[in-house]
Design an enzyme around this catalytic site. Sequence first.
Site, PDB file in Angstrom:
ATOM      1  N   HIS A  50      -3.252  -1.813   7.278  1.00 37.97           N
ATOM      2  CA  HIS A  50      -3.827  -0.357   7.924  1.00 37.97           C
ATOM      3  C   HIS A  50      -4.009   0.371   7.501  1.00 37.97           C
ATOM      4  CE1 HIS A  50       1.110  -0.772   5.834  1.00 37.97           C
ATOM      5  NE2 HIS A  50       0.364   0.744   6.158  1.00 37.97           N
TER       6      HIS A  50
HETATM    7  P1  TYD Z   1       4.237  -3.755   7.177  1.00 38.49           P
HETATM    8  O1  TYD Z   1       4.036  -2.517   7.880  1.00 38.49           O
HETATM    9  O2  TYD Z   1       3.861  -4.923   8.063  1.00 38.49           O
HETATM   10  O3  TYD Z   1       4.910  -3.697   5.672  1.00 38.49           O
HETATM   11  P2  TYD Z   1       3.283  -3.840   5.085  1.00 38.49           P
HETATM   12  O4  TYD Z   1       2.001  -2.748   5.192  1.00 38.49           O
HETATM   13  O5  TYD Z   1       3.560  -3.873   3.456  1.00 38.49           O
HETATM   14  O6  TYD Z   1       2.803  -5.052   4.926  1.00 38.49           O
HETATM   15  O7  TYD Z   1       6.675  -3.876   7.711  1.00 38.49           O
HETATM   16  C1  TYD Z   1       6.683  -4.803   7.739  1.00 38.49           C
HETATM   17  C2  TYD Z   1       7.752  -4.553   8.502  1.00 38.49           C
HETATM   18  O8  TYD Z   1       9.640  -3.833   8.109  1.00 38.49           O
HETATM   19  C3  TYD Z   1       7.730  -3.904   9.988  1.00 38.49           C
HETATM   20  O9  TYD Z   1       8.884  -4.635  11.248  1.00 38.49           O
HETATM   21  C4  TYD Z   1       7.693  -2.711  10.581  1.00 38.49           C
HETATM   22  C5  TYD Z   1       9.240  -2.731   9.227  1.00 38.49           C
HETATM   23  N1  TYD Z   1       9.109  -1.301   8.467  1.00 38.49           N
HETATM   24  C6  TYD Z   1      10.604  -0.275   8.657  1.00 38.49           C
HETATM   25  O10 TYD Z   1      11.309  -0.477   9.111  1.00 38.49           O
HETATM   26  N2  TYD Z   1      10.185   0.621   8.191  1.00 38.49           N
HETATM   27  C7  TYD Z   1       9.294   0.765   6.991  1.00 38.49           C
HETATM   28  O11 TYD Z   1       9.513   2.057   6.284  1.00 38.49           O
HETATM   29  C8  TYD Z   1       8.303  -0.014   6.759  1.00 38.49           C
HETATM   30  C9  TYD Z   1       7.194   0.571   5.382  1.00 38.49           C
HETATM   31  C10 TYD Z   1       8.307  -1.063   7.434  1.00 38.49           C
END
Ligand code: TYD
Length: 134
Positions: A50
Site C-alpha cells: 500500500h
Molecule cells: P495492514 O495495513 O494490512 O498491515 P501491513 O501493511 O503491515 O501488512 O494492517 C493489518 C491490520 O491491522 C489491518 O486490519 C489494519 C490494522 N491496523 C490497525 O488497526 N492499526 C494500525 O496502526 C495498523 C498499522 C494496522
Amino acid sequence: MTIAKWINFSSIDDSRGSLIAIEANKTIPFEIKRIYYLYGNKDNVTRGMHAHKNLTQVIISISGSCKISLDNGHTKENVLLKNPDRGILVENFIWREMSDFSANCVLLVLASELYDESDYIRDYNLFKKFVEHD
Ligand code: TYD
C-alpha cells in the site's frame, strides 16, 4: 534520485551492550503519533502493499532482517533492513512491500499520524494514477 532515505541512529555502546534513543523532531523529522511493530512473520509472506496519502513513517528492523521494496510509481528500489542502528524514511505516495522476513525479524514503525484507513491506497493501479503527473 534515490527513493530509500536512511536515517542513521547513534548507538551508545559500552561493555554491557548498546542503547539507541530516538527523539521526535530530532532524530526523526516529525512528531511521532503512533508506534507499531510487526513480528512473528510467517515464511514467504509479503506485507505492506500500500501507499499513504498523508503519512510519513520510519521503519527499523530492531531484530533480524527483511527486504523492503519502495516504489514511487516511476522507480522501484529494493533494500535490506537489517540493522537496529538505521531506519528507512518512507514518505507519502510511496508504495511499499516487505518480504523475506527472517524468523526473528521485528520491524518497528514510527508514524507521523494516528491509524486512519481512509489514508491508505491499497490498489496499485489507483496509486499509479495518483503519482502519474509527478
Ligand atoms: P495492514 O495495513 O494490512 O498491515 P501491513 O501493511 O503491515 O501488512 O494492517 C493489518 C491490520 O491491522 C489491518 O486490519 C489494519 C490494522 N491496523 C490497525 O488497526 N492499526 C494500525 O496502526 C495498523 C498499522 C494496522
